[in-house]
Design a protein around this motif. Structure first.
Motif, PDB file in Angstrom:
ATOM      1  N   ASN A  32       0.705  -1.143   0.002  1.00 51.11           N
ATOM      2  CA  ASN A  32      -0.013   0.007   0.016  1.00 51.11           C
ATOM      3  C   ASN A  32       0.862   1.308   0.064  1.00 51.11           C
ATOM      4  N   LEU A  33       0.806   1.907  -1.147  1.00 51.52           N
ATOM      5  CA  LEU A  33       1.854   3.052  -1.184  1.00 51.52           C
ATOM      6  C   LEU A  33       1.367   4.073  -0.371  1.00 51.52           C
ATOM      7  N   GLU A  34       0.141   4.512  -0.101  1.00 52.77           N
ATOM      8  CA  GLU A  34      -0.591   5.647   0.612  1.00 52.77           C
ATOM      9  C   GLU A  34      -0.004   5.454   2.202  1.00 52.77           C
ATOM     10  N   ILE A  35      -0.227   4.144   2.438  1.00 50.59           N
ATOM     11  CA  ILE A  35       0.346   3.804   3.918  1.00 50.59           C
ATOM     12  C   ILE A  35       1.704   3.811   3.994  1.00 50.59           C
ATOM     13  N   LYS A  36       2.390   3.657   3.013  1.00 45.75           N
ATOM     14  CA  LYS A  36       4.070   3.881   3.008  1.00 45.75           C
ATOM     15  C   LYS A  36       4.233   5.228   3.188  1.00 45.75           C
ATOM     16  N   SER A  58      -2.007  -8.379  -3.561  1.00 46.89           N
ATOM     17  CA  SER A  58      -2.642  -8.597  -4.995  1.00 46.89           C
ATOM     18  C   SER A  58      -1.508  -9.494  -5.733  1.00 46.89           C
ATOM     19  N   SER A  59      -1.344 -10.534  -6.160  1.00 48.51           N
ATOM     20  CA  SER A  59      -0.344 -11.071  -6.952  1.00 48.51           C
ATOM     21  C   SER A  59       0.015 -10.233  -8.159  1.00 48.51           C
ATOM     22  N   GLU A  60      -0.871  -9.535  -8.832  1.00 43.03           N
ATOM     23  CA  GLU A  60      -0.402  -8.409  -9.682  1.00 43.03           C
ATOM     24  C   GLU A  60       0.777  -7.861  -9.285  1.00 43.03           C
ATOM     25  N   LYS A  61       0.702  -7.337  -8.335  1.00 42.74           N
ATOM     26  CA  LYS A  61       1.830  -6.312  -7.747  1.00 42.74           C
ATOM     27  C   LYS A  61       3.208  -7.053  -7.980  1.00 42.74           C
ATOM     28  N   GLU A  76      23.548 -19.309 -12.019  1.00 43.40           N
ATOM     29  CA  GLU A  76      22.110 -19.465 -11.680  1.00 43.40           C
ATOM     30  C   GLU A  76      22.061 -17.795 -11.351  1.00 43.40           C
ATOM     31  N   CYS A  77      20.819 -17.058 -11.633  1.00 41.53           N
ATOM     32  CA  CYS A  77      20.446 -15.711 -10.981  1.00 41.53           C
ATOM     33  C   CYS A  77      19.085 -15.918 -10.507  1.00 41.53           C
ATOM     34  N   TRP A  78      19.010 -15.713  -9.267  1.00 43.42           N
ATOM     35  CA  TRP A  78      17.523 -16.054  -8.472  1.00 43.42           C
ATOM     36  C   TRP A  78      17.052 -14.332  -8.025  1.00 43.42           C
ATOM     37  N   LEU A  79      15.728 -14.439  -8.239  1.00 40.28           N
ATOM     38  CA  LEU A  79      15.003 -13.235  -7.923  1.00 40.28           C
ATOM     39  C   LEU A  79      14.326 -13.515  -6.560  1.00 40.28           C
ATOM     40  N   VAL A  80      14.581 -12.938  -5.447  1.00 39.28           N
ATOM     41  CA  VAL A  80      13.824 -12.723  -4.156  1.00 39.28           C
ATOM     42  C   VAL A  80      13.185 -11.589  -3.947  1.00 39.28           C
ATOM     43  N   ILE A  81      11.608 -11.826  -4.060  1.00 37.78           N
ATOM     44  CA  ILE A  81      10.799 -10.630  -3.740  1.00 37.78           C
ATOM     45  C   ILE A  81      10.487 -10.661  -1.929  1.00 37.78           C
ATOM     46  N   VAL A  82      10.504  -9.742  -1.576  1.00 39.43           N
ATOM     47  CA  VAL A  82      10.488  -9.727   0.000  1.00 39.43           C
ATOM     48  C   VAL A  82       9.139  -8.803   0.391  1.00 39.43           C
ATOM     49  N   SER A  83       8.306  -9.223   1.242  1.00 40.85           N
ATOM     50  CA  SER A  83       7.253  -8.511   1.891  1.00 40.85           C
ATOM     51  C   SER A  83       7.882  -8.151   3.164  1.00 40.85           C
ATOM     52  N   ASP A  84       8.085  -7.052   3.836  1.00 42.90           N
ATOM     53  CA  ASP A  84       8.810  -6.367   4.962  1.00 42.90           C
ATOM     54  C   ASP A  84       7.601  -6.709   5.949  1.00 42.90           C
ATOM     55  N   MET A  85       7.485  -7.637   6.717  1.00 42.74           N
ATOM     56  CA  MET A  85       6.264  -7.552   7.693  1.00 42.74           C
ATOM     57  C   MET A  85       6.378  -6.639   8.757  1.00 42.74           C
ATOM     58  N   ASN A  86       7.754  -6.214   9.145  1.00 41.86           N
ATOM     59  CA  ASN A  86       7.906  -5.090  10.053  1.00 41.86           C
ATOM     60  C   ASN A  86       7.334  -3.802   9.456  1.00 41.86           C
ATOM     61  N   SER A  87       6.991  -3.652   8.433  1.00 37.25           N
ATOM     62  CA  SER A  87       6.249  -2.314   7.720  1.00 37.25           C
ATOM     63  C   SER A  87       4.801  -2.540   7.586  1.00 37.25           C
ATOM     64  N   LEU A  88       4.071  -1.417   8.010  1.00 36.39           N
ATOM     65  CA  LEU A  88       2.628  -1.316   7.794  1.00 36.39           C
ATOM     66  C   LEU A  88       2.118  -1.430   6.465  1.00 36.39           C
ATOM     67  N   ALA A  89       2.875  -0.794   5.487  1.00 37.41           N
ATOM     68  CA  ALA A  89       2.535  -0.759   4.077  1.00 37.41           C
ATOM     69  C   ALA A  89       2.891  -2.167   3.526  1.00 37.41           C
ATOM     70  N   SER A  90       3.728  -3.167   3.962  1.00 36.89           N
ATOM     71  CA  SER A  90       3.933  -4.138   3.090  1.00 36.89           C
ATOM     72  C   SER A  90       3.352  -5.613   3.642  1.00 36.89           C
ATOM     73  N   ARG A  91       3.007  -5.371   5.226  1.00 37.44           N
ATOM     74  CA  ARG A  91       2.501  -6.415   5.676  1.00 37.44           C
ATOM     75  C   ARG A  91       1.318  -7.218   4.713  1.00 37.44           C
ATOM     76  N   PHE A  92       0.757  -8.336   4.961  1.00 38.78           N
ATOM     77  CA  PHE A  92      -0.234  -8.900   4.296  1.00 38.78           C
ATOM     78  C   PHE A  92      -0.632 -10.433   5.039  1.00 38.78           C
ATOM     79  N   SER A  93      -1.848 -10.913   4.982  1.00 42.56           N
ATOM     80  CA  SER A  93      -2.143 -12.077   5.641  1.00 42.56           C
ATOM     81  C   SER A  93      -2.426 -13.179   4.462  1.00 42.56           C
ATOM     82  N   PHE A  94      -2.619 -12.702   3.421  1.00 47.24           N
ATOM     83  CA  PHE A  94      -2.665 -13.795   2.214  1.00 47.24           C
ATOM     84  C   PHE A  94      -2.206 -13.084   0.747  1.00 47.24           C
ATOM     85  N   ILE A  95      -1.997 -13.922  -0.191  1.00 53.05           N
ATOM     86  CA  ILE A  95      -1.776 -13.379  -1.631  1.00 53.05           C
ATOM     87  C   ILE A  95      -2.981 -13.831  -2.306  1.00 53.05           C
TER      88      ILE A  95
END
Length: 265
Positions: free
Chosen positions: A96-100, A192-195, A216-235
């Motif tokens: 959530n960018l506004e919450i960020k 949203s999986s779209e994000k 090999e090159c790996w991509l790791v996408i992180v949700s920072d659950m210590n942040s209000l703007a990034s936390r989530f309960s389900f995808i």
């Protein structure tokens, strides 16, 4: 040029991660010392150390990892995993960018309140304070910054929520005063999986410029659950993630509070 970060902010981020039972403390400290001894600009050192903190939970899934290069770019890190040279590109997904925006402003208020409490009596107020607030808008925060700061100080001093502060709880901390948002999750906080897919597409475009010497090159996408703007309960629409096409050899989504890892590719 205005500084957008401080060493104190990073120390407090590290302290917050120390409360997380998943933190691999000694490796993180060693990695930070290695980054500090590099020739990177201070701004880049801060960025790298913050990224390593986000990557921490990932290390529990790959305990055999050894980093060969912590200070490279494109990808962010180069490591050895199962005898292979792996490039790790790390990116954070904001739910959530506004919450960020609100969270960034509130973090500034937290830092000011921490300093004032420590100046008054550090041993008396020392601890980690988790605060939950009434709904706040950017306009309210801008107009009432000093009032909110004093309200936070009053609540911590009296150990009781009032005014803007809806709830307060405290954990032990042996050094300083540390104020952060409470971790309560809503069952309806969907990511949203779209994000996630949009982030993958953006990284796909940069893939040709990554270090080609890695196996090999790996991509790791992180949700920072210590942040209000990034936390989530389900995808939301999780199944859509597995339809993505990408040149990355492996793609993961990681939430860094409990360390849950989704293998996307």
């Amino acid at each position: 040029m205005k500084r957008v970060f401080s060493d104190e902010d990073l120390v407090k981020n590290l302290n917050l991660y120390y409360l997380n039972r998943h933190l691999k403390k000694k490796p993180i400290e060693r990695y930070h010392r290695e980054i500090d001894s590099s020739q990177l600009h201070d701004r880049e050192k801060y960025k790298k150390k913050s990224e390593i903190l986000l990557l921490n939970s990932f290390l529990h899934h790959f305990p055999e990892v050894t980093f060969e290069n912590l200070t490279c770019e494109s990808p962010d890190f180069i490591a050895k995993i199962d005898g292979k040279k792996i490039g790790i590109e790390l990116t954070e997904v904001i739910n959530n960018l506004e919450i960020k925006k609100i969270e960034c402003q509130m973090n500034k208020i937290f830092r000011q309140a921490e300093l004032l409490l420590e100046e008054e009596d550090t041993p008396k107020h020392r601890g980690v304070y988790f605060l939950e607030f009434i709904p706040l808008t950017m306009q309210m925060i801008t107009d009432k910054q000093e009032e909110i700061t004093q309200n936070i100080i009053k609540c911590i001093t009296r150990k009781k929520a009032s005014g803007f502060v809806k709830k307060i709880r405290k954990s032990h901390h042996r050094r300083n005063v540390f104020i952060t948002h409470d971790y309560n999750l809503s069952l309806f906080d969907g990511l949203s999986s779209e994000k996630i897919i949009d982030l993958i597409h953006k990284k796909n475009q940069k893939y040709p410029f990554y270090d080609s010497s890695v196996d090999e090159c790996w991509l790791v996408i992180v949700s920072d659950m210590n942040s209000l703007a990034s936390r989530f309960s389900f995808i939301q629409n999780k199944e859509d993630l597995h339809k993505i096409k990408s040149p990355f050899h492996k793609i993961f989504h990681l939430e860094n509070l409990c360390g849950n890892l989704v293998h996307i590719k």
